[in-house]
Write an enzyme that holds these catalytic residues in place. Structure first.
Site, short mmCIF file in Angstrom:
data_model
loop_
_atom_site.label_atom_id
_atom_site.label_comp_id
_atom_site.label_asym_id
_atom_site.label_seq_id
_atom_site.Cartn_x
_atom_site.Cartn_y
_atom_site.Cartn_z
CE LYS A 187 44.17 67.48 22.19
NZ LYS A 187 44.80 66.10 22.91
N GLY A 239 54.97 65.21 25.23
CA GLY A 239 54.66 63.96 25.38
C GLY A 239 55.74 62.76 24.64
CB SER A 240 55.22 60.21 23.72
OG SER A 240 53.71 59.56 22.76
CB THR A 241 59.68 59.11 22.27
OG1 THR A 241 60.54 60.07 22.92
CG2 THR A 241 60.61 58.77 20.74
CB VAL A 243 52.76 61.36 20.66
CG1 VAL A 243 51.82 62.09 19.69
CG2 VAL A 243 51.75 60.15 20.25
N GLY A 244 55.82 62.58 19.65
CA GLY A 244 56.35 62.85 19.34
C GLY A 244 57.21 63.44 17.61
CD GLU A 261 59.63 67.64 27.94
OE1 GLU A 261 60.71 66.51 28.20
OE2 GLU A 261 59.12 67.72 29.23
CB CYS A 295 59.63 63.40 30.88
SG CYS A 295 60.33 65.33 31.49
CD GLU A 393 59.28 58.15 29.04
OE1 GLU A 393 59.72 59.32 30.32
OE2 GLU A 393 58.71 58.22 28.39
#
Length: 508
Positions: A187, A239-241, A243-244, A261, A295, A393
């Site tokens: 995706k 992606g972002s922390t 969302v991770g 990552e 990143c 970030e």
């Protein structure tokens, strides 16, 4: 085609693409589509299917079928040949891929071309790894025991990729997963989907069996469907922390393996004895490459107090001369901000920096343009470690200069955030450089250089910057399960001579 070609808007035609499922280009089951406009030109550049759970289910079924039909047992030599062919096709279509990337992301066309070249190298390197996926043999376990440790594919890998380097980042995952014998359901970001679909079309052209690589385009509903699907064996996310963290929690319900990552707030320590021109250049490049939407952005400049003000001024002066503007112009080095939402995030952080007392050396405002979203390269001085611009970030062209007195102070400041993706030090004192490299908590530490990457070198972070590693030989292990096989050599020593037969059969 001339790789220095500049484009004009009159040459741009909007593209219409479909998802790739089971080796076929298909619309969404619902028939719905979405469009993407160029963040630099405010014109429509692509139309793609808006997938949903039904499309994800079709893709997972296809990937599982391809896996069990024989892809997991295809020889390394066969996989290698297919991966190498994809690399060649990427080079062939370099200009087409680069243009699509620039139109959707707003990054300069020269950077997009370099990204495509790097992508081809990733597929070529993965091709070499496919022929060297071996385990271990243990013969020191006694005269009667011989053991093998083998690497097996995990199965169907769900991949969710971001908008900032869509072609490169999916290629830091996909070819390595394929080399290990897995299949994939991908995706891409809704903002930059086209090059991932184009890549899947090249995979099909290269001769991969149908269903080995599937791409479902759409919004977050597609991503959540991949996370929740019982047929997905592993999740690989960039992606972002935030969302991770959410993804990992969801995956934990079914104990799916995850590779993440995530974000970074990456420090560059600038010593007083540094190679001044090189350090200034790296600070500008590290802060403004892809408009800071990276990143690995070196957004924290931790500079020795004796040179901090002078260094900030030098970075500001250099930044003012970096060409900013139309990303279709090969001379441009700073392009557009990807979305209105991200533009607002950058403005909010700049306002917070000013309110907290940081000194604005340059920038701090939108750049004037007739269309699109552009932001001036920004430098803050007199920044303290507790400020939001030094801890969070931003994902924009904002650099913060934080002064230090002793190396131990610099390392403490560098390690004071929850991130640990990358870090660097600029120093001509080798002892100082080695101390910093040892003590900095980051997955990558650069010494007298910044943001170089190679397919052979693993990449990933500490702490809230992620879980696992991509690239290098380690990537095969990331996408593999270990299986131990124990073999009896000669007659087995019976340990339960007095137990009835039925009891022996139940013993473990």
């Amino acid at each position: 085609m001339n790789q220095a070609k500049n484009y004009t808007l009159s040459e741009i035609e909007a593209t219409t693409l479909e998802m790739v499922i089971d080796g076929e280009s298909v619309p969404a089951a619902s028939g719905e589509t979405f469009t993407r406009s160029s963040p630099a030109h405010d014109i429509e550049v692509s139309t793609l299917p808006r997938g949903d759970r039904e499309d994800v289910d079709r893709a997972v079924t296809s990937a599982r079928r391809a896996l069990e039909a024989g892809w997991r047992t295809v020889s390394g030599a066969q996989r290698s040949a297919l991966l190498q062919r994809v690399s060649e096709l990427i080079v062939r279509d370099l200009e087409k891929l680069a243009l699509a990337e620039t139109l959707e992301s707003g990054k300069p066309i020269t950077q997009s071309r370099n990204e495509v070249r790097s992508t081809a190298e990733l597929w070529a390197y993965s091709a070499s790894l496919a022929r060297h996926n071996y385990g271990d043999a243990h013969n020191g376990l006694g005269a009667e025991t011989f053991a093998l440790v083998v690497h097996e594919p995990i199965g169907v890998i769900g991949m969710i990729t971001p908008w900032n380097f869509p072609l490169l980042i999916v290629s830091q995952k996909l070819p390595f997963a394929l080399a290990a014998g897995n299949t994939a359901v991908i995706k891409p970001s809704e903002s930059t989907s086209s090059t991932t679909v184009m890549l899947a079309e090249l995979v099909r052209e290269a001769g991969f069996p149908p269903g080995v690589v599937n791409v479902v385009t759409g919004n977050r509903r597609v991503g959540q469907a991949i996370v929740d699907h019982p047929g997905i064996d592993m999740l690989s996310f960039t992606g972002s922390t935030a969302v991770g963290r959410s993804l990992a929690a969801s995956a934990g319900q079914s104990l799916k393996k995850v590779e993440l990552e995530l974000g970074g707030k990456n420090p560059q320590i600038i010593s007083a004895d540094c190679d001044w021109p090189a350090a200034v250049d790296a600070a500008v490049f590290g802060g403004y490459f892809n408009v800071g939407q990276c990143c690995n952005s070196g957004s924290r400049l931790i500079v020795h107090r004796s040179i901090a003000d002078e260094f900030a001024a030098a970075v500001a002066e250099r930044a003012a001369h970096v060409p900013l503007g139309d990303p279709l112009d090969s001379a441009t080095q700073i392009g557009a901000i990807v979305s209105e939402e991200q533009f607002g995030v950058i403005q909010r952080y700049v306002s917070e920096g000013v309110a907290a007392g940081a000194r604005l050396v340059t920038g701090g405002a939108p750049a004037r343009s007739d269309a699109g979203r552009f932001y001036q390269p920004t430098v803050f001085a007199d920044v303290t470690p507790d400020m939001s611009i030094a801890r969070e970030e931003i994902f924009g062209p904002v650099l913060s200069v934080l002064p230090f007195d002793e190396l131990s102070d610099a390392i403490r400041i560098a390690n004071s955030t929850s991130f640990g993706l990358s870090a660097g030090i600029w120093s001509n004192d080798i002892n100082e450089a080695l101390i910093a490299a040892r003590d900095l908590r980051a997955g990558t530490v650069w010494v007298n250089r910044w943001m170089d990457g190679y397919p052979e070198i693993p990449f990933g972070g500490y702490g809230e910057s992620g879980i696992g590693r991509e690239l290098g030989r380690q990537a095969l292990a990331e996408f593999s399960e270990l299986k131990t096989i124990q073999l009896q050599v000669g007659p087995r020593d019976t340990r339960w001579v007095s137990a009835p037969d039925a009891e022996r059969k139940g013993a473990r």
